[in-house]
Design an enzyme around this catalytic site. Structure first.
Site, mmCIF file in Angstrom:
data_model
loop_
_atom_site.group_PDB
_atom_site.id
_atom_site.type_symbol
_atom_site.label_atom_id
_atom_site.label_comp_id
_atom_site.label_asym_id
_atom_site.label_seq_id
_atom_site.Cartn_x
_atom_site.Cartn_y
_atom_site.Cartn_z
ATOM 1 N N ASN A 184 0.800 -1.239 0.000
ATOM 2 C CA ASN A 184 0.000 0.000 0.000
ATOM 3 C C ASN A 184 0.831 1.287 0.000
ATOM 4 O OD1 ASN A 184 0.716 -0.613 2.656
ATOM 5 N ND2 ASN A 184 -1.197 0.161 3.517
ATOM 6 N N GLY B 51 2.292 -5.509 7.520
ATOM 7 C CA GLY B 51 1.315 -6.222 6.706
ATOM 8 C C GLY B 51 0.114 -6.588 7.545
ATOM 9 N N THR C 248 -2.557 -8.555 10.006
ATOM 10 C CA THR C 248 -2.445 -9.200 11.317
ATOM 11 C C THR C 248 -2.331 -10.708 11.150
ATOM 12 O OG1 THR C 248 -3.544 -7.369 12.426
ATOM 13 C CG2 THR C 248 -3.679 -9.507 13.516
ATOM 14 N N GLY D 294 1.129 -11.463 10.179
ATOM 15 C CA GLY D 294 1.931 -11.090 11.362
ATOM 16 C C GLY D 294 1.953 -12.212 12.388
ATOM 17 N N GLU E 221 4.037 -4.291 12.337
ATOM 18 C CA GLU E 221 3.090 -3.186 12.102
ATOM 19 C C GLU E 221 1.930 -3.798 11.339
ATOM 20 O OE1 GLU E 221 3.258 -0.203 13.221
ATOM 21 O OE2 GLU E 221 5.311 -0.202 13.966
ATOM 22 N N CYS F 268 -3.497 1.340 6.635
ATOM 23 C CA CYS F 268 -3.653 0.715 7.960
ATOM 24 C C CYS F 268 -4.225 1.707 8.970
ATOM 25 C CB CYS F 268 -2.309 0.186 8.446
ATOM 26 S SG CYS F 268 -1.017 1.432 8.390
ATOM 27 N N GLU G 44 7.696 2.329 14.792
ATOM 28 C CA GLU G 44 8.508 2.821 13.695
ATOM 29 C C GLU G 44 8.605 4.336 13.832
ATOM 30 O OE1 GLU G 44 8.921 -0.132 10.414
ATOM 31 O OE2 GLU G 44 6.891 0.585 10.071
HETATM 32 P P1 NAD Z 1 0.150 -9.082 3.710
HETATM 33 O O1 NAD Z 1 0.241 -9.429 5.164
HETATM 34 O O2 NAD Z 1 -0.629 -9.939 2.828
HETATM 35 O O3 NAD Z 1 1.615 -9.015 3.078
HETATM 36 C C1 NAD Z 1 2.629 -8.197 3.631
HETATM 37 C C2 NAD Z 1 3.981 -8.756 3.206
HETATM 38 O O4 NAD Z 1 4.152 -10.032 3.817
HETATM 39 C C3 NAD Z 1 4.141 -8.965 1.707
HETATM 40 O O5 NAD Z 1 5.458 -8.627 1.326
HETATM 41 C C4 NAD Z 1 3.893 -10.457 1.562
HETATM 42 O O6 NAD Z 1 4.508 -11.003 0.417
HETATM 43 C C5 NAD Z 1 4.524 -10.978 2.837
HETATM 44 N N1 NAD Z 1 4.053 -12.314 3.264
HETATM 45 C C6 NAD Z 1 2.873 -12.906 2.975
HETATM 46 N N2 NAD Z 1 2.826 -14.140 3.546
HETATM 47 C C7 NAD Z 1 3.993 -14.317 4.202
HETATM 48 C C8 NAD Z 1 4.519 -15.359 5.000
HETATM 49 N N3 NAD Z 1 3.845 -16.481 5.218
HETATM 50 N N4 NAD Z 1 5.733 -15.202 5.550
HETATM 51 C C9 NAD Z 1 6.428 -14.062 5.371
HETATM 52 N N5 NAD Z 1 5.985 -13.029 4.617
HETATM 53 C C10 NAD Z 1 4.772 -13.139 4.043
HETATM 54 O O7 NAD Z 1 -0.336 -7.559 3.688
HETATM 55 P P2 NAD Z 1 -0.683 -6.678 2.417
HETATM 56 O O8 NAD Z 1 -1.958 -7.197 1.848
HETATM 57 O O9 NAD Z 1 0.505 -6.515 1.545
HETATM 58 O O10 NAD Z 1 -0.925 -5.265 3.139
HETATM 59 C C11 NAD Z 1 -2.118 -4.948 3.747
HETATM 60 C C12 NAD Z 1 -2.042 -5.123 5.251
HETATM 61 O O11 NAD Z 1 -0.929 -4.419 5.767
HETATM 62 C C13 NAD Z 1 -3.253 -4.537 5.956
HETATM 63 O O12 NAD Z 1 -3.690 -5.418 6.969
HETATM 64 C C14 NAD Z 1 -2.709 -3.255 6.586
HETATM 65 O O13 NAD Z 1 -3.413 -2.812 7.698
HETATM 66 C C15 NAD Z 1 -1.329 -3.651 6.913
HETATM 67 N N6 NAD Z 1 -0.482 -2.467 7.043
HETATM 68 C C16 NAD Z 1 -0.064 -2.081 8.276
HETATM 69 C C17 NAD Z 1 0.707 -0.932 8.433
HETATM 70 C C18 NAD Z 1 1.196 -0.487 9.779
HETATM 71 O O14 NAD Z 1 2.138 0.296 9.820
HETATM 72 N N7 NAD Z 1 0.614 -0.942 10.879
HETATM 73 C C19 NAD Z 1 1.039 -0.165 7.308
HETATM 74 C C20 NAD Z 1 0.591 -0.581 6.050
HETATM 75 C C21 NAD Z 1 -0.163 -1.751 5.936
#
Ligand code: NAD
Length: 453
Positions: free
Chosen positions: A129, A205, A207, A210, A227, A261, A431
């Site tokens: 994002n 990414g 939750t 995470g 995050e 997020c 962060e």
């Molecule tokens: P996502 O969790 O699907 O992916 C995030 C990253 O993790 C990507 O690079 C993905 O390839 C990687 N990933 C996926 N599966 C993995 C695994 N099993 N092991 C290790 N890495 C893996 O998230 P997204 O769809 O890219 O982003 C949207 C999410 O991110 C939303 O929930 C949003 O709230 C959150 N977000 C949080 C913040 C914050 O600062 N708190 C900021 C931006 C986005």
């Protein structure tokens, strides 16, 4: 190869080599080899290289902004702000190498001192994002503290991270200090999490992912900062400047097409103000410009993918109480109109789950206590706002809401010099600001016996 799609056109805009386990292992090995010299470099020299990287990113700001706007589907004006923030983040943390200090502690028989040591190789996993901005929030403090990094960008938006690596090398960053591995999370991300030579994972990414990272990191007792998602409340009291709150509220949800997020996607409005607030909200939303990300006047672009649009659409079924629906182009492109559902209960699915799209819910409340209960009735705790003309109430609310970041009479969330992160299931660690720098270090305690003399 990864086919990189432009979400506003559905066309392939680039192809990049897809990394697998071998490439991740090679990147970790390169990072491990480069880290001792990077760590040993005089702090002022490390700082100078980080300033050069900031300058070099700044020199390419327009090209990087256009790339990010096309790849992530974000309005060009927003993309410029985001790349500008990445530049500022490198500049802020360029002061880090000379600012990381320890303590001396009075003890019997000797001198006790602490050092902030780098951790070694850090695995950075980022979402689609805010690709370059979020990468900079991790890369800059990690490098400033003397670590080397392997950055795995989201497979949907790898282009700005690849550019960051190129620009860093051209700016003189030693080879191996910053490595980028574009590839699927389930392969490259997971390998970073499992890799025995990676000391820490810094993840942004969902939750859900995470949780799996926290589980995976337990095996090698890796340090982890997370995050994660949010479902933040925008609390509007009847004594607020309603026109101002309503003019700002749509951008606190629909910026980045709601893929934020920090989206304040639960708008809690004190009951006597609901009617006036909704009328003001409609005025702003009907004037919103949704369309081509490269058009200077655009305020909202498309969603990132067709799959994601399906997920967002599932929150707005035929019988949903749609109070306001903005406009969106027909296609091609993964468009979804800005949408407000009202009145909703905080128990409805659209009020409980992170939609990550341009869908807000309006929930009426009666009085301060109910506002706090509703704001806190969520597994998340990332951001939020309180709008009121009563300063004491604003501070009471700020203390009572369980969230990492809160704004009063504003919807701002991030500043380079202030900590950003979540309570509850929105994450672990912070962060930005001074806190982030410390998260990329380990405290070492050294005791020096000086004897009696
Ligand atoms: P996502 O969790 O699907 O992916 C995030 C990253 O993790 C990507 O690079 C993905 O390839 C990687 N990933 C996926 N599966 C993995 C695994 N099993 N092991 C290790 N890495 C893996 O998230 P997204 O769809 O890219 O982003 C949207 C999410 O991110 C939303 O929930 C949003 O709230 C959150 N977000 C949080 C913040 C914050 O600062 N708190 C900021 C931006 C986005």
């Amino acid at each position: 190869m990864i086919e990189v799609i432009e979400p506003a056109t559905e066309q392939v805009m680039a192809e990049v080599p897809e990394a697998g386990i071998d490439e991740v292992d090679a990147a970790v090995a390169a990072a491990k080899k480069a880290q001792p010299a990077w760590r040993a470099m005089a702090p002022a020299d490390r700082a100078a290289l980080m300033h050069r990287l900031a300058d070099a990113l700044g020199d390419e700001l327009e090209a990087l902004s256009r790339l990010e706007a096309r790849n992530a589907g974000k309005p060009i004006a927003n993309a410029r702000g985001e790349i500008g923030m990445a530049v500022e983040t490198f500049r802020y943390y360029a002061a880090g190498p000379e600012r990381l200090t320890g303590k001396t502690i009075p003890v019997a028989g000797g001198i006790d001192m602490t050092f902030r040591e780098p951790l070694g190789v850090i695995g950075l996993i980022t979402p689609w994002n805010f690709p370059m901005t979020i990468a900079s929030w991790k890369v800059a403090p990690a490098l400033a503290a003397g670590n080397s990094v392997v950055l795995k960008p989201a497979a949907l938006t790898p282009l700005s991270a690849i550019e960051m690596e190129r620009i860093a090398l051209e700016a003189g960053l030693p080879e191996g200090v910053l490595n980028v591995v574009p590839g699927p999370g389930s392969v490259c991300g997971q390998r970073l999490v499992e890799h025995p030579d990676v000391a820490k994972i810094a993840f942004t990414g969902s939750t859900e992912v995470g949780r799996s990272i926290a589980r995976g990191a337990a095996e090698t007792i890796k340090r982890v900062t997370l995050e994660l998602g949010g479902k933040s409340a925008n609390v509007v009291f009847a004594d607020a400047d309603l026109a101002e709150a309503a003019a700002a509220a749509p951008f606190a949800v629909f910026d980045n097409a709601g893929q934020d997020c920090c989206a304040r996607s639960r708008i809690l409005v004190e009951r006597p103000a609901v009617e006036e607030f909704m009328a003001e909200l409609e005025k702003t939303i009907s004037a919103m410009r949704v369309g081509d990300p490269l058009d200077e006047a655009t305020q909202m672009g498309p969603l990132i993918s067709a799959d994601h649009r399906d997920t967002v659409a599932s929150f707005v079924p035929e019988d949903a109480p749609v109070a306001i629906r903005g406009s969106a182009p027909d296609g091609p492109g993964y468009w979804f109109p800005p949408t407000v559902l009202s009145p909703m209960s905080n128990d409805d699915r659209a009020a409980r789950e992170e939609i990550f799209g341009p869908v807000a819910v309006v929930i009426p409340f009666d009085g301060e206590q109910e506002a706090v209960e509703l704001a806190n009735d969520t597994i998340y705790g990332l951001s939020g706002s309180v709008w009121t003309g009563d300063g004491s109430r604003a501070l009471r609310m700020a203390r009572a809401i369980e969230t990492g970041v809160l704004s009063i009479n504003s919807n701002s969330s991030v500043r380079v010099s202030t900590p950003f992160g979540g309570f509850k299931q929105s994450g672990v660690g912070r962060e930005l600001g001074p806190d982030a720098l410390e998260h990329y270090t380990e405290v070492k305690n050294v005791y020096y016996a000086v004897g009696e003399g």
